[in-house]
Motif scaffolding. Sequence first.
Motif, PDB file in Angstrom:
ATOM      1  N   GLY A 296       0.971  -0.913   0.209  1.00 37.34           N
ATOM      2  CA  GLY A 296       0.081   0.263  -0.124  1.00 37.34           C
ATOM      3  C   GLY A 296       0.779   1.291   0.117  1.00 37.34           C
ATOM      4  N   LEU A 297       0.135   2.483  -0.005  1.00 37.92           N
ATOM      5  CA  LEU A 297       0.665   4.073   0.244  1.00 37.92           C
ATOM      6  C   LEU A 297       1.936   4.154   1.509  1.00 37.92           C
ATOM      7  N   PRO A 298       2.147   4.907   1.075  1.00 33.48           N
ATOM      8  CA  PRO A 298       2.931   5.200   3.062  1.00 33.48           C
ATOM      9  C   PRO A 298       1.489   5.400   3.520  1.00 33.48           C
ATOM     10  N   LYS A 299       1.204   5.673   4.676  1.00 33.00           N
ATOM     11  CA  LYS A 299       0.387   6.591   5.539  1.00 33.00           C
ATOM     12  C   LYS A 299       0.865   7.583   6.228  1.00 33.00           C
ATOM     13  N   ASP A 300      -0.224   8.423   6.445  1.00 32.92           N
ATOM     14  CA  ASP A 300      -0.622   9.452   6.472  1.00 32.92           C
ATOM     15  C   ASP A 300      -0.469  10.502   5.446  1.00 32.92           C
ATOM     16  N   VAL A 301      -0.430  10.249   4.180  1.00 35.31           N
ATOM     17  CA  VAL A 301      -0.092  11.064   3.551  1.00 35.31           C
ATOM     18  C   VAL A 301      -1.041  11.681   2.143  1.00 35.31           C
ATOM     19  N   GLY A 302      -1.633  10.343   2.186  1.00 36.38           N
ATOM     20  CA  GLY A 302      -2.719  10.687   1.191  1.00 36.38           C
ATOM     21  C   GLY A 302      -2.634  10.138   0.067  1.00 36.38           C
ATOM     22  N   LEU A 303      -3.543  10.401  -1.077  1.00 33.02           N
ATOM     23  CA  LEU A 303      -3.275   9.595  -2.518  1.00 33.02           C
ATOM     24  C   LEU A 303      -2.231  10.306  -3.447  1.00 33.02           C
ATOM     25  N   ILE A 304      -0.909   9.589  -3.699  1.00 33.45           N
ATOM     26  CA  ILE A 304       0.163  10.399  -4.294  1.00 33.45           C
ATOM     27  C   ILE A 304      -0.294   9.766  -5.968  1.00 33.45           C
ATOM     28  N   ALA A 305      -0.228  10.872  -6.872  1.00 36.25           N
ATOM     29  CA  ALA A 305      -0.385  10.444  -8.128  1.00 36.25           C
ATOM     30  C   ALA A 305       0.673  10.007  -8.545  1.00 36.25           C
ATOM     31  N   PRO A 306       0.691   8.095  -9.778  1.00 32.05           N
ATOM     32  CA  PRO A 306       1.258   7.695 -10.117  1.00 32.05           C
ATOM     33  C   PRO A 306       2.282   7.907 -10.546  1.00 32.05           C
ATOM     34  N   ASP A 307       2.491   8.728 -11.447  1.00 30.92           N
ATOM     35  CA  ASP A 307       3.539   9.262 -12.458  1.00 30.92           C
ATOM     36  C   ASP A 307       4.546  10.170 -10.973  1.00 30.92           C
ATOM     37  N   GLN A 308       4.395  10.411  -9.404  1.00 28.85           N
ATOM     38  CA  GLN A 308       5.179  10.239  -8.289  1.00 28.85           C
ATOM     39  C   GLN A 308       5.308   9.238  -6.937  1.00 28.85           C
ATOM     40  N   VAL A 309       4.608   8.503  -7.923  1.00 26.53           N
ATOM     41  CA  VAL A 309       5.130   6.783  -7.101  1.00 26.53           C
ATOM     42  C   VAL A 309       6.844   6.175  -7.825  1.00 26.53           C
ATOM     43  N   ARG A 310       6.486   6.902  -9.061  1.00 25.79           N
ATOM     44  CA  ARG A 310       7.721   5.944  -9.516  1.00 25.79           C
ATOM     45  C   ARG A 310       8.099   6.494 -11.290  1.00 25.79           C
ATOM     46  N   ALA A 311       8.972   6.669 -11.279  1.00 27.04           N
ATOM     47  CA  ALA A 311       9.648   7.356 -12.657  1.00 27.04           C
ATOM     48  C   ALA A 311       8.836   7.036 -13.394  1.00 27.04           C
ATOM     49  N   GLY A 312       8.991   7.570 -14.685  1.00 24.16           N
ATOM     50  CA  GLY A 312       8.417   6.646 -16.789  1.00 24.16           C
ATOM     51  C   GLY A 312       6.834   6.459 -16.856  1.00 24.16           C
ATOM     52  N   VAL A 313       6.398   6.939 -15.508  1.00 18.41           N
ATOM     53  CA  VAL A 313       4.938   6.538 -15.878  1.00 18.41           C
ATOM     54  C   VAL A 313       4.351   7.579 -16.349  1.00 18.41           C
ATOM     55  N   HIS A 314       3.679   7.219 -17.790  1.00 23.73           N
ATOM     56  CA  HIS A 314       2.628   7.584 -18.636  1.00 23.73           C
ATOM     57  C   HIS A 314       1.875   8.540 -18.072  1.00 23.73           C
ATOM     58  N   ARG A 315       2.113   9.810 -18.452  1.00 25.05           N
ATOM     59  CA  ARG A 315       0.803  10.813 -17.625  1.00 25.05           C
ATOM     60  C   ARG A 315      -0.450  11.253 -17.639  1.00 25.05           C
ATOM     61  N   GLY A 316      -0.844  11.116 -19.237  1.00 28.01           N
ATOM     62  CA  GLY A 316      -2.348  10.690 -19.786  1.00 28.01           C
ATOM     63  C   GLY A 316      -2.736   9.776 -19.122  1.00 28.01           C
ATOM     64  N   LEU A 317      -1.822   8.696 -18.292  1.00 24.87           N
ATOM     65  CA  LEU A 317      -3.107   7.175 -17.470  1.00 24.87           C
ATOM     66  C   LEU A 317      -2.304   7.807 -16.198  1.00 24.87           C
ATOM     67  N   SER A 318      -1.712   8.422 -15.331  1.00 29.40           N
ATOM     68  CA  SER A 318      -1.504   8.784 -14.221  1.00 29.40           C
ATOM     69  C   SER A 318      -2.929   9.723 -13.690  1.00 29.40           C
ATOM     70  N   GLU A 319      -2.614  10.731 -14.992  1.00 28.51           N
ATOM     71  CA  GLU A 319      -4.458  11.582 -14.690  1.00 28.51           C
ATOM     72  C   GLU A 319      -5.486  10.966 -14.478  1.00 28.51           C
ATOM     73  N   LEU A 320      -5.313   9.773 -15.441  1.00 26.25           N
ATOM     74  CA  LEU A 320      -6.780   9.174 -15.982  1.00 26.25           C
ATOM     75  C   LEU A 320      -7.173   8.183 -14.334  1.00 26.25           C
ATOM     76  N   ALA A 321      -5.765   7.526 -13.600  1.00 27.77           N
ATOM     77  CA  ALA A 321      -6.436   6.983 -12.370  1.00 27.77           C
ATOM     78  C   ALA A 321      -6.203   6.935 -11.950  1.00 27.77           C
ATOM     79  N   MET A 322      -6.348   8.985 -11.733  1.00 29.77           N
ATOM     80  CA  MET A 322      -6.400   9.735  -9.893  1.00 29.77           C
ATOM     81  C   MET A 322      -7.883  10.767 -10.754  1.00 29.77           C
ATOM     82  N   ARG A 323      -8.015  10.622 -11.621  1.00 29.08           N
ATOM     83  CA  ARG A 323      -9.754  11.246 -11.939  1.00 29.08           C
ATOM     84  C   ARG A 323     -10.615  10.193 -11.473  1.00 29.08           C
ATOM     85  N   ALA A 324     -10.338   8.888 -11.417  1.00 26.04           N
ATOM     86  CA  ALA A 324     -11.674   7.532 -11.381  1.00 26.04           C
ATOM     87  C   ALA A 324     -11.406   7.324 -10.260  1.00 26.04           C
ATOM     88  N   LEU A 325     -10.296   7.227  -9.045  1.00 22.03           N
ATOM     89  CA  LEU A 325      -9.977   7.206  -7.724  1.00 22.03           C
ATOM     90  C   LEU A 325     -10.970   8.334  -6.955  1.00 22.03           C
TER      91      LEU A 325
END
Length: 613
Positions: A296-325
């Motif tokens: 899981g994600l680190p506790k007490d930091v909230g939801l972090i965008a995928p492109d901030q969790v792992r380098a090289g993540v596609h920006r458009g897909l990262s934003e799409l995941a955040m819009r769905a969650l």
Amino acid sequence: MAERSTAAVDVADTSGEESLTAEAGGATADGVDQTRDQSTADARTTEVEHTAAASSAAAPDSDSATGDDAPAGEPASSAVSASPVNGAGARAASAATRTPPELHSGHKLAGRYRLEECITRLDGFSSWRAVDEKLRRAVGVHLLAADHPRARSVLAAARASALLGDLRFVQVLDAVEENNLVYVVHEWLPDAVELTALLAAGPLEVHDAYQMVTQLSQAMAAAHREGLAHLQLTPSAVLRTSTGQWRIRGLAVSAALRGITSDAPQRTDTEAIGALLYATLTQRWPYEDDAYGLSGLPKDVGLIAPDQVRAGVHRGLSELAMRALVNDGATASRQDPPCTTPDDLVKAIAEMPRIRPAEPTFTAPPEYQRTTYQQGNYGRPGANAPVVPPVVPPPAPLQGRTGRILKWGVSALLIAALGLGSWQLATALMDRGKKPGDTGTSQTENGSDKNRPGAGKQLKIASAKEFAPNGPGVQEDQVPLAIDGKSETAWVTPHYKGFPNFGNLPSRKEGSGIIVDLGKVQDLSGVDVFLYRGGQKVEVLAAGESASAPAALSDFPHRLTPLSTAGQQLHKDLDKPVRTRYVLVHISSLPPDTTSGWYRGGISELKFRGTPS
């Protein structure tokens, strides 16, 4: 439109029972996102509700299948409610603990579906791998008692799911109530791999993640248009076939089995798709708790965008995941509106630039070598050009009468030598096959073929069965495919995870294989084993001459071949014939499958040579 049911097939993987979302059992397909407080306050705990249309499609006795169909005395709170906000999944809370029906391997349902292996037992129901003996294919079966408080809901959910007929979902094949049992039969896809297994190897490629979210969003949008929700859309409910198609199992049936419902089913399933996309991009679960083999994600930091969790993540897909969650109003960096329904996801994906597969890589050609015939250097060497030695012309051919005589003489000698050599070779071959006193009849070195080790006629196989000394067979219905004379058919084991010795399962501690019955005791002189794939550890053993129905390894004392890793074919000519009736082709270890961490093997064809008795 009122919902007909809520979820589809496999519930075998219960390791992550804290799934994404789910609430009320009459989940409606028109649900729009509610605030977290309102969803929590309005969470219903009644049984799964169904419309009259779905109920009429289900069965005459379930025309009014609603949350009130539970037997008298069953509290309404026996249904499970899960908020679509926290993503922690369904917290099953059953008021009355029920035991699944006590059935065992080999039991037949409707005289047709033979139970093979129990996959899971949970909350009053059990799930099995079974064999449809009528159509000779593997199927999955969910079982629960007919008096279970959710039996009517499960039947209605299964029948409503079957009416959808969308091949992007694992299909429900049958839904029956008989002999105090309710069972649902569904497809079994042996060539498909769970998303859970794919994520264990690492994040997916960008194009694979794009295809997954596209196909899942389109499939769930179609389901919700027909009034069907999933509510249990987890990594174990998503499969990728060998052709690259993504399929969903669990539509309606999975949530109905657990009594999971939702006031906002569309929002629930949309968040689930967002969580799956997040996991495929980062190999992390987008909540604080670990689940489905993902951290899981680190506790007490909230939801972090995928492109901030792992380098090289596609920006458009990262934003799409955040819009769905569901993430307290925070969406993507561009502050696009959140996606609250699968249709919203489909539209958002259509607005993105299409993501194509990565271009194949090619080896660069060697650097071009400059020659002396380049422009500016034609006919003359360059300043640094290497010195080419002059070409020596061949000697002139022999001329005149003497030369012609010499050439004819050499040719005649060569022809004579060739003829003499051919005659001597033919004579030697003829003499080799003769003995003193022979009348000219050619024989083999030992007098006849039947005395040569390994020679003989192909022996007829009377029958064959699986070698399974510690439990049920693995694929008993496929054993005839290993002796049908066709190399393109095979007896193939299921996939085993983590260990090549059949998953290190206690029921497979002695491996598996096929026991062949030759019909009667015969002289066996040769063995040919054609394997489904190379890399299997195989040995061939024979039972004693007086053996009857051998089943254990100790019943096969004669070792015909040593235990070793074989290629795709094992050929053995015995030095001395062995008299036996039963032969065991024993497999103790399987080769890796195409998916990392999984193992699979099998036998394509068996042939035996010898002298019939």
